[in-house]
Design an enzyme around this catalytic site. Sequence first.
Site, PDB file in Angstrom:
ATOM      1  N   THR A  52      36.700  45.476  39.048  1.00  0.00           N
ATOM      2  CA  THR A  52      35.239  45.576  39.169  1.00  0.00           C
ATOM      3  C   THR A  52      34.641  44.276  39.686  1.00  0.00           C
ATOM      4  O   THR A  52      33.552  44.281  40.240  1.00  0.00           O
ATOM      5  CB  THR A  52      34.614  45.876  37.791  1.00  0.00           C
ATOM      6  OG1 THR A  52      35.235  45.031  36.830  1.00  0.00           O
ATOM      7  CG2 THR A  52      34.816  47.319  37.385  1.00  0.00           C
ATOM      8  N   ASP A  53      35.360  43.152  39.524  1.00  0.00           N
ATOM      9  CA  ASP A  53      34.714  41.856  39.820  1.00  0.00           C
ATOM     10  C   ASP A  53      34.312  41.723  41.285  1.00  0.00           C
ATOM     11  O   ASP A  53      33.207  41.292  41.594  1.00  0.00           O
ATOM     12  CB  ASP A  53      35.563  40.668  39.333  1.00  0.00           C
ATOM     13  CG  ASP A  53      36.949  40.562  39.920  1.00  0.00           C
ATOM     14  OD1 ASP A  53      37.399  41.494  40.628  1.00  0.00           O
ATOM     15  OD2 ASP A  53      37.613  39.521  39.675  1.00  0.00           O
ATOM     16  N   GLY A 145      53.500  35.261  37.593  1.00  0.00           N
ATOM     17  CA  GLY A 145      53.698  36.495  38.349  1.00  0.00           C
ATOM     18  C   GLY A 145      53.658  37.756  37.506  1.00  0.00           C
ATOM     19  O   GLY A 145      54.214  38.782  37.896  1.00  0.00           O
ATOM     20  N   SER A 149      47.259  35.620  35.482  1.00  0.00           N
ATOM     21  CA  SER A 149      46.473  34.638  36.229  1.00  0.00           C
ATOM     22  C   SER A 149      47.027  33.224  36.214  1.00  0.00           C
ATOM     23  O   SER A 149      46.273  32.253  36.117  1.00  0.00           O
ATOM     24  CB  SER A 149      45.041  34.590  35.706  1.00  0.00           C
ATOM     25  OG  SER A 149      44.370  35.684  36.182  1.00  0.00           O
ATOM     26  N   SER A 151      48.290  31.837  38.785  1.00  0.00           N
ATOM     27  CA  SER A 151      47.899  31.182  40.041  1.00  0.00           C
ATOM     28  C   SER A 151      46.465  30.672  39.980  1.00  0.00           C
ATOM     29  O   SER A 151      46.160  29.590  40.480  1.00  0.00           O
ATOM     30  CB  SER A 151      48.111  32.110  41.237  1.00  0.00           C
ATOM     31  OG  SER A 151      47.784  33.421  40.898  1.00  0.00           O
ATOM     32  N   GLU A 183      40.855  30.448  46.361  1.00  0.00           N
ATOM     33  CA  GLU A 183      42.039  31.321  46.363  1.00  0.00           C
ATOM     34  C   GLU A 183      42.109  32.222  47.587  1.00  0.00           C
ATOM     35  O   GLU A 183      43.150  32.810  47.865  1.00  0.00           O
ATOM     36  CB  GLU A 183      42.104  32.141  45.072  1.00  0.00           C
ATOM     37  CG  GLU A 183      42.846  31.368  44.009  1.00  0.00           C
ATOM     38  CD  GLU A 183      43.154  32.193  42.795  1.00  0.00           C
ATOM     39  OE1 GLU A 183      43.754  33.276  42.937  1.00  0.00           O
ATOM     40  OE2 GLU A 183      42.788  31.748  41.699  1.00  0.00           O
ATOM     41  N   ASP A 194      39.070  35.661  37.111  1.00  0.00           N
ATOM     42  CA  ASP A 194      40.143  34.819  36.568  1.00  0.00           C
ATOM     43  C   ASP A 194      39.700  33.360  36.461  1.00  0.00           C
ATOM     44  O   ASP A 194      39.996  32.673  35.485  1.00  0.00           O
ATOM     45  CB  ASP A 194      41.391  34.906  37.460  1.00  0.00           C
ATOM     46  CG  ASP A 194      41.827  36.351  37.662  1.00  0.00           C
ATOM     47  OD1 ASP A 194      41.382  37.217  36.889  1.00  0.00           O
ATOM     48  OD2 ASP A 194      42.601  36.611  38.602  1.00  0.00           O
ATOM     49  N   TYR A 248      46.347  45.391  46.886  1.00  0.00           N
ATOM     50  CA  TYR A 248      45.079  44.876  46.353  1.00  0.00           C
ATOM     51  C   TYR A 248      44.026  44.869  47.478  1.00  0.00           C
ATOM     52  O   TYR A 248      42.903  45.359  47.295  1.00  0.00           O
ATOM     53  CB  TYR A 248      45.300  43.454  45.821  1.00  0.00           C
ATOM     54  CG  TYR A 248      44.107  42.845  45.119  1.00  0.00           C
ATOM     55  CD1 TYR A 248      44.012  42.862  43.739  1.00  0.00           C
ATOM     56  CD2 TYR A 248      43.069  42.236  45.834  1.00  0.00           C
ATOM     57  CE1 TYR A 248      42.930  42.294  43.075  1.00  0.00           C
ATOM     58  CE2 TYR A 248      41.982  41.676  45.189  1.00  0.00           C
ATOM     59  CZ  TYR A 248      41.926  41.703  43.815  1.00  0.00           C
ATOM     60  OH  TYR A 248      40.839  41.139  43.173  1.00  0.00           O
TER      61      TYR A 248
HETATM   62  C1  GLA Z   1      43.348  40.022  40.036  1.00  0.00           C
HETATM   63  C2  GLA Z   1      42.195  39.305  40.740  1.00  0.00           C
HETATM   64  C3  GLA Z   1      40.904  39.451  39.925  1.00  0.00           C
HETATM   65  C4  GLA Z   1      40.625  40.918  39.610  1.00  0.00           C
HETATM   66  C5  GLA Z   1      41.872  41.579  39.009  1.00  0.00           C
HETATM   67  C6  GLA Z   1      41.698  43.066  38.815  1.00  0.00           C
HETATM   68  O1  GLA Z   1      43.630  39.384  38.834  1.00  0.00           O
HETATM   69  O2  GLA Z   1      42.489  37.934  40.888  1.00  0.00           O
HETATM   70  O3  GLA Z   1      39.838  38.865  40.634  1.00  0.00           O
HETATM   71  O4  GLA Z   1      40.175  41.595  40.733  1.00  0.00           O
HETATM   72  O5  GLA Z   1      43.008  41.385  39.811  1.00  0.00           O
HETATM   73  O6  GLA Z   1      40.736  43.328  37.850  1.00  0.00           O
END
Ligand code: GLA
Length: 440
Positions: A52-53, A145, A149, A151, A183, A194, A248
Amino acid sequence: MAVTLRDVYGAEAGVQRARYEAALDLFTRTYGPGEVRFFRAPGRVNLIGEHTDYNHGFVMPVALDKDILLLARPRPDNVVRLSNVETDYPAFSFNIDQDIPPGPAGDWGNYARGAAQELARRLAWRLRGFDGLVVAEPPYGVPRGVGLSSSSAVTVVVALTLAILNDWHADAVTMAQLCSQAEWYVGTRGGIMDQFISLLGQRVHALFLDCRPDAQGGYETEQVPLPQGYSLLIADSGVRHENARGEYNHRVAACRAGVKLLQARYPGITHLRDVQDVAWEDLEPRLPEETTVGQLSEQGIDLGDIPGLTARTPLKVRARCRHVWTENLRVEEAVVALRDADVATLGRLLNEAHASARDDYEISCEELEHLVATAREVDGVVGARLTGAGWGGCIVALVRADAVNALEAHLSTAYAAKTGKSTSIFACRSAPGAGECSFE
Ligand code: GLA
């Protein structure tokens, strides 16, 4: 201002001190004696609000008590030299500049390069670099990985280190925005979740974040207390999707396609969030079940700069938008449930979010399904879902504290029996956001 190990780690400060001291020892052996400063950034688990972000929607992550440490000594020039306690991650160096050439695709150094480049562009003055040592090994480092999060934590810790060593003390929101932009350097059109949670995390709280900036560029956030007497358990499926970044970006593209198509009826909208108050029944007929990038471009629709798209890339626009639209509602409901300590409702929402992620966003896989189903078999588990971008990685389960051991035992036995793979399981203890820290 630096906080102490006790402020950050509480009762774990003692073991963390040993970790920091071992790292300091290695730093001194690598770069020689002298001043060293300590910076850290945590990973995260997302409780609810997936994908959703980047649609300017709602999310609710929690900062993990697993972090990435960076020991750093400022240099007089603009060079960054970074090594890693783990020899699988080779040392590298670069000059800070507004255009830093990337290392090979997949190189961990690109997160550091992206952070430095973004900061150089933002500040437009000559930045001094540093000699640094990264510490992220188990059990205290953010697992790499697996959708927690790591990275982003690298990006955040490098950006924060550079900013502080160059006397730029930005607020956490400015820093989080900068890091999420940074990023993009690695080719993912990700959102802001993240980086925000890594910087704004608080112990025993989830962070509700409205990802739509207000007119002044600010963000609405709320620290929402986690329910007492319950734990968040994370289990790693061990599955890593080879093309997660490509998938993604396809999801980002499908959402953008939805926005462009809806603009005919709702001019001026820029993100799916902007139609959150419109009934789904009114949106649905305007969104094709499936189209392609090429067909959209024949209609004059350009999806902008998203790496990895071709004319034949299929986009399931309707289902992807439905996930985002319903997920935003679930996050809003989840915030209310948490405020009221209504664990049963929260659990139901986690389960519904999982179904939507699996059916509408298609980011689950067999192993994640197995983990989620197995977790729900245990008495005391109120909800379980995949967490993070998907296509492998982890699940998160909300479980009564007295059922944690039973859940761990059941998951590891049943998962191994079914898949032949082992799962690593740990409790998510929340933690404060990124910063500089000192021993005392
Ligand atoms: C990854 C992206 C985030 C978000 C999630 C899914 O972690 O870095 O920004 O989009 O996927 O919710």
